[in-house]
Enzyme design. Structure first.
Site, PDB file in Angstrom:
ATOM      1  N   ARG A 192       0.829  -1.217   0.000  1.00  0.00           N
ATOM      2  CA  ARG A 192       0.000   0.000   0.000  1.00  0.00           C
ATOM      3  C   ARG A 192       0.859   1.262   0.000  1.00  0.00           C
ATOM      4  NH1 ARG A 192      -2.856  -3.913   2.988  1.00  0.00           N
ATOM      5  NH2 ARG A 192      -1.677  -3.366   4.848  1.00  0.00           N
ATOM      6  N   GLU A 197       2.876  -6.614  13.585  1.00  0.00           N
ATOM      7  CA  GLU A 197       1.849  -6.731  14.627  1.00  0.00           C
ATOM      8  C   GLU A 197       1.344  -8.177  14.624  1.00  0.00           C
ATOM      9  OE1 GLU A 197      -1.490  -4.169  13.952  1.00  0.00           O
ATOM     10  OE2 GLU A 197      -2.400  -4.637  15.883  1.00  0.00           O
TER      11      GLU A 197
HETATM   12  P1  AMP Z   1       3.924  -2.281  12.171  1.00  0.00           P
HETATM   13  O1  AMP Z   1       5.194  -2.838  11.615  1.00  0.00           O
HETATM   14  O2  AMP Z   1       3.452  -3.028  13.389  1.00  0.00           O
HETATM   15  O3  AMP Z   1       4.008  -0.787  12.414  1.00  0.00           O
HETATM   16  O4  AMP Z   1       2.793  -2.554  11.090  1.00  0.00           O
HETATM   17  C1  AMP Z   1       2.648  -1.719   9.978  1.00  0.00           C
HETATM   18  C2  AMP Z   1       2.481  -2.481   8.703  1.00  0.00           C
HETATM   19  O5  AMP Z   1       1.573  -3.571   8.827  1.00  0.00           O
HETATM   20  C3  AMP Z   1       1.923  -1.576   7.641  1.00  0.00           C
HETATM   21  O6  AMP Z   1       2.572  -1.890   6.410  1.00  0.00           O
HETATM   22  C4  AMP Z   1       0.446  -1.908   7.597  1.00  0.00           C
HETATM   23  O7  AMP Z   1      -0.010  -1.936   6.275  1.00  0.00           O
HETATM   24  C5  AMP Z   1       0.310  -3.268   8.261  1.00  0.00           C
HETATM   25  N1  AMP Z   1      -0.639  -3.269   9.384  1.00  0.00           N
HETATM   26  C6  AMP Z   1      -0.346  -3.506  10.694  1.00  0.00           C
HETATM   27  N2  AMP Z   1      -1.427  -3.450  11.472  1.00  0.00           N
HETATM   28  C7  AMP Z   1      -2.455  -3.155  10.657  1.00  0.00           C
HETATM   29  C8  AMP Z   1      -3.862  -2.927  10.879  1.00  0.00           C
HETATM   30  N3  AMP Z   1      -4.407  -2.998  12.100  1.00  0.00           N
HETATM   31  N4  AMP Z   1      -4.626  -2.608   9.802  1.00  0.00           N
HETATM   32  C9  AMP Z   1      -4.074  -2.522   8.562  1.00  0.00           C
HETATM   33  N5  AMP Z   1      -2.766  -2.728   8.296  1.00  0.00           N
HETATM   34  C10 AMP Z   1      -1.958  -3.034   9.324  1.00  0.00           C
END
Ligand code: AMP
Length: 175
Positions: free
Chosen positions: A58, A95
């Site tokens: 995205r 996550e």
């Molecule tokens: P993080 O590495 O935990 O900051 O997660 C961010 C990445 O995971 C981004 O590329 C987001 O597209 C995806 N992502 C993580 N959590 C979500 C969520 N709750 N909804 C949509 N995309 C998420």
């Protein structure tokens, strides 16, 4: 227009307990998409940004539009095994799960000012990995911009602690 209202939430995707913030509804709405890209670009209109780095997938859509508006180049940060030339890679915790990111070793020149873009920051694992890659390649990364912040997961603060100027457009409490 309310960008937050243009984002769809899908509970328990891709696994139970995750509230997935789906920006495809925002991207599909011409006015919302335009407003979103304009808002991402605004803080950098007067800054010298050589390149925008977008995180697959995205971050490509948003980062490409932002790069165009800033008259900057674009660096794709991709999932493992997708880039054809010499790459550097880093593993990171999501996550939900573990993943890795790669970029072309020659994706940016030493000292180039790179703006990092993704759709959402949660724990910050992905963005910190991206930052590591870009710095390893010689980039200077003054800032990162995201559409969605999940502040309770602490990613934006983690990036700020690494001296990155973080901007986000909307935030959702919880996961
Ligand atoms: P993080 O590495 O935990 O900051 O997660 C961010 C990445 O995971 C981004 O590329 C987001 O597209 C995806 N992502 C993580 N959590 C979500 C969520 N709750 N909804 C949509 N995309 C998420």
């Amino acid at each position: 227009m309310d960008l937050k209202a243009a984002i769809r939430t899908i509970p328990d995707y891709p696994i139970a307990g995750i509230m997935f913030r789906d920006i495809t509804t925002l991207l599909g709405d011409a006015k919302a998409f335009r407003q979103c890209v304009d808002a991402l670009v605004a803080p950098f209109a007067d800054q010298k940004i050589d390149k925008v780095a977008g995180i697959e997938a995205r971050g490509f859509i948003l980062g490409g539009a932002v790069a165009h508006q800033l008259s900057a180049g674009f660096i794709p940060l991709r999932k493992k095994g997708k880039l054809p030339h010499k790459t550097i890679a880093v593993e990171y915790a999501l996550e939900y799960g573990v993943d890795s990111l790669e970029m072309h070793l020659d994706g940016c020149g030493a000292g180039e000012r790179v703006l990092l873009i993704d759709d959402l920051i949660a724990t910050g694992g992905t963005a910190v990995a991206a930052l590591q890659l870009l710095r390893q390649a010689g980039a200077e990364v003054p800032a990162a911009a995201f559409v969605v912040d999940l502040p309770d997961l602490g990613g934006a603060d983690k990036l700020r602690a690494l001296n990155i100027d973080v901007s986000t457009l909307v935030s959702f409490g919880g996961h």
